[in-house]
Scaffold this motif. Structure first.
Motif, PDB file in Angstrom:
ATOM      1  N   UNK A  47     -20.159  -6.272   7.552  1.00  0.00           N
ATOM      2  CA  UNK A  47     -20.455  -5.113   6.714  1.00  0.00           C
ATOM      3  C   UNK A  47     -19.204  -4.615   5.998  1.00  0.00           C
ATOM      4  N   UNK A  48     -18.099  -4.518   6.722  1.00  0.00           N
ATOM      5  CA  UNK A  48     -16.842  -4.095   6.101  1.00  0.00           C
ATOM      6  C   UNK A  48     -16.412  -5.048   5.006  1.00  0.00           C
ATOM      7  N   UNK A  49     -16.568  -6.331   5.260  1.00  0.00           N
ATOM      8  CA  UNK A  49     -16.235  -7.344   4.261  1.00  0.00           C
ATOM      9  C   UNK A  49     -17.134  -7.205   3.037  1.00  0.00           C
ATOM     10  N   UNK A  50     -18.414  -6.998   3.291  1.00  0.00           N
ATOM     11  CA  UNK A  50     -19.383  -6.826   2.211  1.00  0.00           C
ATOM     12  C   UNK A  50     -18.989  -5.642   1.331  1.00  0.00           C
ATOM     13  N   UNK A  51     -18.701  -4.515   1.973  1.00  0.00           N
ATOM     14  CA  UNK A  51     -18.340  -3.317   1.213  1.00  0.00           C
ATOM     15  C   UNK A  51     -17.001  -3.460   0.497  1.00  0.00           C
ATOM     16  N   UNK A  52     -16.114  -4.306   1.023  1.00  0.00           N
ATOM     17  CA  UNK A  52     -14.787  -4.449   0.410  1.00  0.00           C
ATOM     18  C   UNK A  52     -14.773  -5.442  -0.752  1.00  0.00           C
ATOM     19  N   UNK A  53     -15.922  -6.068  -1.022  1.00  0.00           N
ATOM     20  CA  UNK A  53     -15.970  -7.058  -2.096  1.00  0.00           C
ATOM     21  C   UNK A  53     -16.968  -6.635  -3.170  1.00  0.00           C
ATOM     22  N   UNK A  72     -10.658   5.822  -2.840  1.00  0.00           N
ATOM     23  CA  UNK A  72     -11.862   5.273  -3.479  1.00  0.00           C
ATOM     24  C   UNK A  72     -13.033   5.294  -2.489  1.00  0.00           C
ATOM     25  N   UNK A  73     -14.223   5.578  -2.991  1.00  0.00           N
ATOM     26  CA  UNK A  73     -15.425   5.627  -2.142  1.00  0.00           C
ATOM     27  C   UNK A  73     -15.633   4.342  -1.360  1.00  0.00           C
ATOM     28  N   UNK A  74     -15.286   3.228  -1.944  1.00  0.00           N
ATOM     29  CA  UNK A  74     -15.452   1.929  -1.277  1.00  0.00           C
ATOM     30  C   UNK A  74     -14.542   1.842  -0.047  1.00  0.00           C
ATOM     31  N   UNK A  75     -13.316   2.308  -0.205  1.00  0.00           N
ATOM     32  CA  UNK A  75     -12.362   2.277   0.910  1.00  0.00           C
ATOM     33  C   UNK A  75     -12.822   3.224   2.015  1.00  0.00           C
ATOM     34  N   UNK A  76     -13.294   4.404   1.616  1.00  0.00           N
ATOM     35  CA  UNK A  76     -13.799   5.358   2.604  1.00  0.00           C
ATOM     36  C   UNK A  76     -14.980   4.769   3.376  1.00  0.00           C
ATOM     37  N   UNK A  77     -15.890   4.099   2.670  1.00  0.00           N
ATOM     38  CA  UNK A  77     -17.088   3.546   3.315  1.00  0.00           C
ATOM     39  C   UNK A  77     -16.716   2.503   4.363  1.00  0.00           C
ATOM     40  N   UNK A  78     -15.897   1.527   3.979  1.00  0.00           N
ATOM     41  CA  UNK A  78     -15.604   0.503   4.985  1.00  0.00           C
ATOM     42  C   UNK A  78     -14.594   0.988   6.026  1.00  0.00           C
ATOM     43  N   UNK A  79     -13.869   2.058   5.726  1.00  0.00           N
ATOM     44  CA  UNK A  79     -13.013   2.670   6.741  1.00  0.00           C
ATOM     45  C   UNK A  79     -13.845   3.320   7.841  1.00  0.00           C
ATOM     46  N   UNK A 127     -22.276   5.125  -7.661  1.00  0.00           N
ATOM     47  CA  UNK A 127     -21.227   4.981  -8.664  1.00  0.00           C
ATOM     48  C   UNK A 127     -20.769   3.543  -8.886  1.00  0.00           C
ATOM     49  N   UNK A 128     -21.039   2.677  -7.908  1.00  0.00           N
ATOM     50  CA  UNK A 128     -20.605   1.288  -8.002  1.00  0.00           C
ATOM     51  C   UNK A 128     -21.714   0.386  -7.470  1.00  0.00           C
ATOM     52  N   UNK A 129     -21.688  -0.863  -7.881  1.00  0.00           N
ATOM     53  CA  UNK A 129     -22.689  -1.809  -7.395  1.00  0.00           C
ATOM     54  C   UNK A 129     -22.290  -2.309  -6.011  1.00  0.00           C
ATOM     55  N   UNK A 130     -23.287  -2.291  -5.110  1.00  0.00           N
ATOM     56  CA  UNK A 130     -23.083  -2.814  -3.761  1.00  0.00           C
ATOM     57  C   UNK A 130     -24.321  -3.596  -3.357  1.00  0.00           C
ATOM     58  N   UNK A 149       0.792  -1.218   0.000  1.00  0.00           N
ATOM     59  CA  UNK A 149       0.000   0.000   0.000  1.00  0.00           C
ATOM     60  C   UNK A 149       0.821   1.264   0.000  1.00  0.00           C
ATOM     61  N   UNK A 150       2.115   1.111  -0.101  1.00  0.00           N
ATOM     62  CA  UNK A 150       2.997   2.285  -0.056  1.00  0.00           C
ATOM     63  C   UNK A 150       2.808   3.214  -1.251  1.00  0.00           C
ATOM     64  N   UNK A 151       2.170   2.713  -2.302  1.00  0.00           N
ATOM     65  CA  UNK A 151       1.934   3.545  -3.488  1.00  0.00           C
ATOM     66  C   UNK A 151       0.571   4.235  -3.438  1.00  0.00           C
ATOM     67  N   UNK A 152      -0.143   4.122  -2.292  1.00  0.00           N
ATOM     68  CA  UNK A 152      -1.437   4.786  -2.161  1.00  0.00           C
ATOM     69  C   UNK A 152      -2.610   3.956  -2.648  1.00  0.00           C
ATOM     70  N   UNK A 153      -2.377   2.656  -2.874  1.00  0.00           N
ATOM     71  CA  UNK A 153      -3.455   1.772  -3.297  1.00  0.00           C
ATOM     72  C   UNK A 153      -3.652   0.679  -2.252  1.00  0.00           C
ATOM     73  N   UNK A 154      -4.776   0.023  -2.353  1.00  0.00           N
ATOM     74  CA  UNK A 154      -5.059  -1.116  -1.479  1.00  0.00           C
ATOM     75  C   UNK A 154      -5.820  -2.158  -2.282  1.00  0.00           C
ATOM     76  N   UNK A 155      -5.729  -3.390  -1.849  1.00  0.00           N
ATOM     77  CA  UNK A 155      -6.400  -4.470  -2.563  1.00  0.00           C
ATOM     78  C   UNK A 155      -7.795  -4.716  -2.020  1.00  0.00           C
ATOM     79  N   UNK A 156      -8.730  -4.912  -2.941  1.00  0.00           N
ATOM     80  CA  UNK A 156     -10.084  -5.294  -2.552  1.00  0.00           C
ATOM     81  C   UNK A 156     -10.152  -6.803  -2.404  1.00  0.00           C
ATOM     82  N   UNK A 157     -11.201  -7.272  -1.751  1.00  0.00           N
ATOM     83  CA  UNK A 157     -11.340  -8.690  -1.488  1.00  0.00           C
ATOM     84  C   UNK A 157     -11.308  -9.533  -2.758  1.00  0.00           C
ATOM     85  N   UNK A 158     -11.887  -9.019  -3.830  1.00  0.00           N
ATOM     86  CA  UNK A 158     -11.939  -9.796  -5.070  1.00  0.00           C
ATOM     87  C   UNK A 158     -10.688  -9.638  -5.920  1.00  0.00           C
TER      88      UNK A 158
END
Length: 183
Positions: free
Chosen positions: A67-73, A25-32, A140-143, A8-17
């Motif tokens: 919920x966090x897992x749900x939002x991260x996938x 990303x809005x998804x990261x903000x939501x589960x954060x 903006x994304x499917x959840x 994550x040192x480059x400012x990115x993170x991996x999603x569950x999928x």
């Protein structure tokens, strides 16, 4: 296993999928924010609480991981670790049961009371922020849409829990004043 991966040192993170996205990303903000709620509830659980409230808050903490897992996938075909209708129904049942012992609301009340109740009111406001962020994500994304419903109901339950904790400790609700009577 080391806690740091350096990925994550480059400012990115991996999603569950699997895909990597920006940490903004809005998804990261939501589960954060969901993680933040869980931490606030952890603080609340350090206070002296009645067993019924501890049980509800501990269950909610576990559900917040789901919920966090749900939002991260973003892969909605993956059905594991998703918010389900039964979780929402449990929140509603908790609300109904706790409200039986509370005086009906006739005015707005101020968040506060004892420290534990104040912490729960803080968790409630952060839950509202998580809900707003999750709604934005859904635009903006499917959840899993149940995530929004869960957060909405959770904020209601946290409000009722705050009032319940105060009542259990003989602390009255503080009625909101428009300020007109203090001029």
């Amino acid at each position: 296993m080391k806690i740091y991966t350096k990925t994550g040192d480059d400012g990115t993170t991996g999603l569950q999928s699997g895909p990597r996205v920006s940490k903004t990303d809005s998804r990261i903000k939501a589960y954060g924010i969901v993680d933040e709620i869980n931490s606030i509830l952890g603080i609340a659980l350090t206070f002296e609480l009645k067993e019924d409230i501890k049980k509800i808050l501990t269950r909610i903490q576990n559900e917040l991981f789901v919920l966090g897992s749900d939002l991260s996938n973003p892969d909605l075909e993956h059905k594991e670790n998703r918010i389900e209708v039964k979780m929402i129904e449990n929140l509603e049942q908790d609300i109904d049961k706790l409200e039986e012992n509370l005086p009906p609301l006739t005015n707005f009340i101020l968040p506060g009371g004892n420290q534990a109740a104040s912490q729960i009111h803080f968790a409630r406001t952060v839950t509202r922020r998580a809900e707003i962020q999750t709604v934005e994500l859904s635009e903006n994304q499917k959840i899993n849409k149940l995530c929004i419903t869960y957060l909405n109901r959770l904020s209601d339950l946290l409000f009722v829990i705050g009032r319940t904790i105060n009542k259990q400790n003989n602390v009255s609700d503080v009625i909101w004043s428009s300020g007109k009577d203090t001029l």
